[in-house]
Design a protein around this motif. Structure first.
Motif, PDB file in Angstrom:
ATOM      1  N   THR A  13       0.832  -1.208   0.000  1.00  0.00           N
ATOM      2  CA  THR A  13       0.000   0.000   0.000  1.00  0.00           C
ATOM      3  C   THR A  13       0.862   1.251   0.000  1.00  0.00           C
ATOM      4  O   THR A  13       0.589   2.217  -0.725  1.00  0.00           O
ATOM      5  N   SER A  14       1.920   1.235   0.800  1.00  0.00           N
ATOM      6  CA  SER A  14       2.829   2.378   0.867  1.00  0.00           C
ATOM      7  C   SER A  14       3.520   2.612  -0.479  1.00  0.00           C
ATOM      8  O   SER A  14       3.656   3.760  -0.924  1.00  0.00           O
ATOM      9  N   GLU A  16       1.011   4.155  -2.844  1.00  0.00           N
ATOM     10  CA  GLU A  16       0.805   5.572  -2.508  1.00  0.00           C
ATOM     11  C   GLU A  16       1.897   6.433  -3.123  1.00  0.00           C
ATOM     12  O   GLU A  16       1.615   7.512  -3.650  1.00  0.00           O
ATOM     13  N   GLN A  56       1.165   9.261  -6.010  1.00  0.00           N
ATOM     14  CA  GLN A  56       1.140  10.527  -5.287  1.00  0.00           C
ATOM     15  C   GLN A  56       0.786  11.705  -6.204  1.00  0.00           C
ATOM     16  O   GLN A  56       0.045  12.608  -5.821  1.00  0.00           O
ATOM     17  N   GLN A  90      -5.821  12.636   3.390  1.00  0.00           N
ATOM     18  CA  GLN A  90      -4.676  11.729   3.368  1.00  0.00           C
ATOM     19  C   GLN A  90      -5.076  10.321   3.792  1.00  0.00           C
ATOM     20  O   GLN A  90      -4.636   9.325   3.203  1.00  0.00           O
ATOM     21  N   GLN A  91      -5.943  10.238   4.795  1.00  0.00           N
ATOM     22  CA  GLN A  91      -6.416   8.943   5.263  1.00  0.00           C
ATOM     23  C   GLN A  91      -7.263   8.257   4.195  1.00  0.00           C
ATOM     24  O   GLN A  91      -7.143   7.043   3.978  1.00  0.00           O
ATOM     25  N   HIS A 127      -5.057   6.889   1.532  1.00  0.00           N
ATOM     26  CA  HIS A 127      -4.446   5.652   2.028  1.00  0.00           C
ATOM     27  C   HIS A 127      -5.428   4.485   1.923  1.00  0.00           C
ATOM     28  O   HIS A 127      -5.048   3.371   1.527  1.00  0.00           O
ATOM     29  N   GLU A 128      -6.699   4.717   2.260  1.00  0.00           N
ATOM     30  CA  GLU A 128      -7.720   3.670   2.176  1.00  0.00           C
ATOM     31  C   GLU A 128      -7.939   3.234   0.731  1.00  0.00           C
ATOM     32  O   GLU A 128      -8.087   2.039   0.447  1.00  0.00           O
ATOM     33  N   CYS A 184      -5.777   3.378  -1.782  1.00  0.00           N
ATOM     34  CA  CYS A 184      -4.616   2.586  -2.204  1.00  0.00           C
ATOM     35  C   CYS A 184      -4.664   1.189  -1.594  1.00  0.00           C
ATOM     36  O   CYS A 184      -4.354   0.197  -2.260  1.00  0.00           O
TER      37      CYS A 184
END
Length: 203
Positions: free
Chosen positions: A16-17, A20, A24, A102-103, A106-107, A109
């Motif tokens: 996931t990271s 992201e 981006q 941002q959250q 993240h969800e 992704c």
């Protein structure tokens, strides 16, 4: 078992990271698209269907060849890949991102990574079925392809594609607002009623 779950969770977080970081530059566009797909405003579904209808009407009237359509699609993707990361921060202002945005990014992704895993899992299960039960595999695949070929023969290809694309675009919103769950529950209740009626008649 716990160690396996921890490894899986860590791997999911890592993937996931990485996603992201890769997306981006598209973050603002993805968040805006997510708002439309989840129907955060009542008129968003109409915009989705209207935009899809206009696009397919243009394709219908222009009637491009397969090679022209493919070339044009790849050209748009290349231009988007170059322009979106450059222009999106200026249009949306990425420095104004909130913690909630941002959250949510993240969800999104994380959901994309999970979806990719599910698709790969289905693919692996399909090949496992081929190895374990080849007759069932070929029967299922051939039956499915025959059904798809028959549907394609009965319905115009472009119209069928339009229906599929429209459904896929509306699917997140239908799921978000519980519409799919509602009607699926109704169908299940009706099926259960029919089964109970048959059981009573057999008795």
């Amino acid at each position: 078992m716990a160690e396996g779950d921890n490894k899986s969770a860590n791997l999911l977080a890592q993937e996931t990271s990485q996603l992201e970081e890769q997306l981006q530059g598209w973050g603002e566009v993805i968040l805006a698209g997510d708002q439309f797909l989840r129907w955060e405003k009542q008129w968003y579904p109409a915009v989705l269907v209207g935009a899809t209808s206009i696009l397919f009407m243009l394709i219908y009237f222009l009637d491009p060849s397969v090679l022209t359509g493919l070339s044009f699609t790849v050209m748009i993707l290349c231009l988007s890949d170059y322009l979106v990361p450059t222009l999106a921060p200026r249009v949306f202002g990425s420095n104004k991102w909130t913690t909630e945005q941002q959250q949510r990014f993240h969800e999104i992704c994380g959901n994309l990574v999970k979806t990719q895993r599910r698709v790969l899992g289905w693919w692996k299960r399909l090949f496992a079925l081929k190895e374990e039960k080849p007759k069932m595999y070929y029967l299922s695949v051939i039956s499915s392809l025959v059904a798809v070929a028959w549907i394609g023969q009965q319905v115009h290809n472009l119209f069928l594609t339009y229906l599929i694309v429209s459904f896929l675009l509306l699917l997140p919103g239908l799921n978000q607002h519980g519409i799919i769950t509602k009607y699926t529950g109704m169908v299940k209740r009706e099926v259960n009623k029919l089964l109970k009626q048959k059981e009573k008649k057999n008795e």
